[in-house]
Design an enzyme around this catalytic site. Structure first.
Site, PDB file in Angstrom:
ATOM      1  CB  SER A  32       0.778   5.537   8.692  1.00 47.98           C
ATOM      2  OG  SER A  32       1.397   6.849   8.532  1.00 47.98           O
TER       3      SER A  32
ATOM      4  CB  ALA B 210      -0.813  -0.202   1.400  1.00 46.10           C
TER       5      ALA B 210
ATOM      6  N   GLY C 238      12.776   0.981   3.207  1.00 45.77           N
ATOM      7  CA  GLY C 238      13.800   0.609   2.447  1.00 45.77           C
ATOM      8  C   GLY C 238      14.950  -0.294   3.033  1.00 45.77           C
TER       9      GLY C 238
END
Length: 353
Positions: A180, A67, A264
């Protein structure tokens, strides 16, 4: 020759969010062309040994798009042609919202990472429902649900429930995103009492038993992870996504001082740690979608070996380009042969056997 890697230095000169918008537009256009199916032969890697059957769904391979890339399902028809086994749209909130002020997306090339503080910018659940209505795709499509910024934490369950019911017949599975770092107070919803209320209300509305998952942060302590895992069992959740972005900044080469979630390569080890912990805690009974720092077949195999049934990529795909999916799947097939497994699902959790 990987043309993307040759072009990447030039592409990375552009503002990250502008580049994202242009890429999304190009993919949306390509998906509508008569030759879109030709892309399958370029980027796909069909191999029945890599198929995953989970939650009553069939995934041609375990690698999905996380997402955040295609929040509003603008290019949803493209992902099956780029080799992905599934894709997740969103995060979508009940109310349309612009997100945080720009700049809000930053590359850290020295770390193969990104920082974002997008703030759930999206067109809202009603707009997403209109975009998805009446369309079908060749891969499972998940929908990631978040809380609107204007909605108080005390009313969060109303927000999630509205989006869930509005989009219910349009997604193959759903994800409750309470992790988040870019929506004020959102991570408080990972607390057992708050999260339990949300899950209970969604499951009461889950008439057809659609797979419902929760996405957790990598910054949780083990007791907090265990509490979420216990809630997953209590509310009969289909699985957990581990993990979202991190607010930690340890070990970075870049000196960029920006707030937001880090994704990452720096997230790779921690997300794998969390996956392994959940696998051990549940003895493999709770399916895990592993995400965080996947750039190569080796990264993907590590997460599968530590308990992931499915995988998702985002930042790695930005750095490695569209041929990354094919390379990873080919590498997984090679690892299967070397490890003596006949099928990828047999390898899940093999690091602990």
């Amino acid at each position: 020759m990987d043309l993307y890697r040759l072009a990447r230095p030039l592409l990375f000169r552009a503002d990250p969010e502008d580049a994202h918008r242009r890429a999304l537009g190009a993919l949306a256009w390509a998906a509508e062309q008569l030759w879109a199916g030709w892309l399958d032969s370029v980027f796909g890697y069909p191999d029945p040994r890599l198929e995953v059957k989970l939650w009553g769904l069939s995934f041609a391979n375990p690698l999905g798009l996380a997402a955040g890339f295609d929040k509003n399902a603008e290019a949803v028809g493209a992902w099956e042609h780029l080799g992905f086994g599934f894709a997740e749209v969103g995060t979508v909130t009940r109310h349309a919202q612009p997100g945080n002020p720009r700049p809000r997306l930053f590359r850290l090339p020295a770390d193969q990472a990104a920082i974002n503080r997008m703030g759930f910018n999206n067109d809202g659940a009603d707009a997403l429902a209109l975009r998805l209505a009446g369309r079908r795709w060749g891969i499972p499509i998940g929908i990631n649900l978040g809380k609107s910024k204007v909605t108080p934490l005390e009313q969060a369950s109303d927000d999630y429930l509205y989006s869930f019911e509005r989009l219910y017949h349009l997604g193959d599975y759903f994800v409750v995103n309470v992790s988040s770092p870019n929506t004020p107070g959102l991570r408080e919803l990972q607390q057992a009492d708050r999260l339990g209320e949300i899950l209970a209300r969604l499951q009461c509305a889950n008439r057809e038993s659609k797979p419902l998952l929760v996405k957790i942060a990598p910054d949780l302590g083990w007791d907090a992870v265990d509490a979420v895992v216990d809630l997953c069992g209590e509310h009969r959740l289909a699985g957990v996504i581990a993990t979202n972005t991190t607010i930690a900044r340890s070990g970075l080469r870049s000196d960029l001082q920006e707030t937001g979630g880090l994704s990452g390569a720096p997230l790779r080890n921690r997300s794998t740690e969390v996956i392994g912990h959940i696998w051990g805690r549940t003895r493999g009974q709770l399916p895990i979608v592993g995400v965080g720092g996947i750039f190569s077949g080796e990264d993907a195999w590590e997460k599968i070996a530590h308990g992931a049934s499915l995988l998702q990529v985002y930042t790695g795909w930005i750095y490695e380009g569209p041929w990354m999916v094919r390379r990873i799947l080919a590498s997984l097939a090679t690892r299967l042969e070397r490890s003596g497994f006949e099928h990828l699902q047999q390898a899940t959790g093999c690091a602990f056997s």
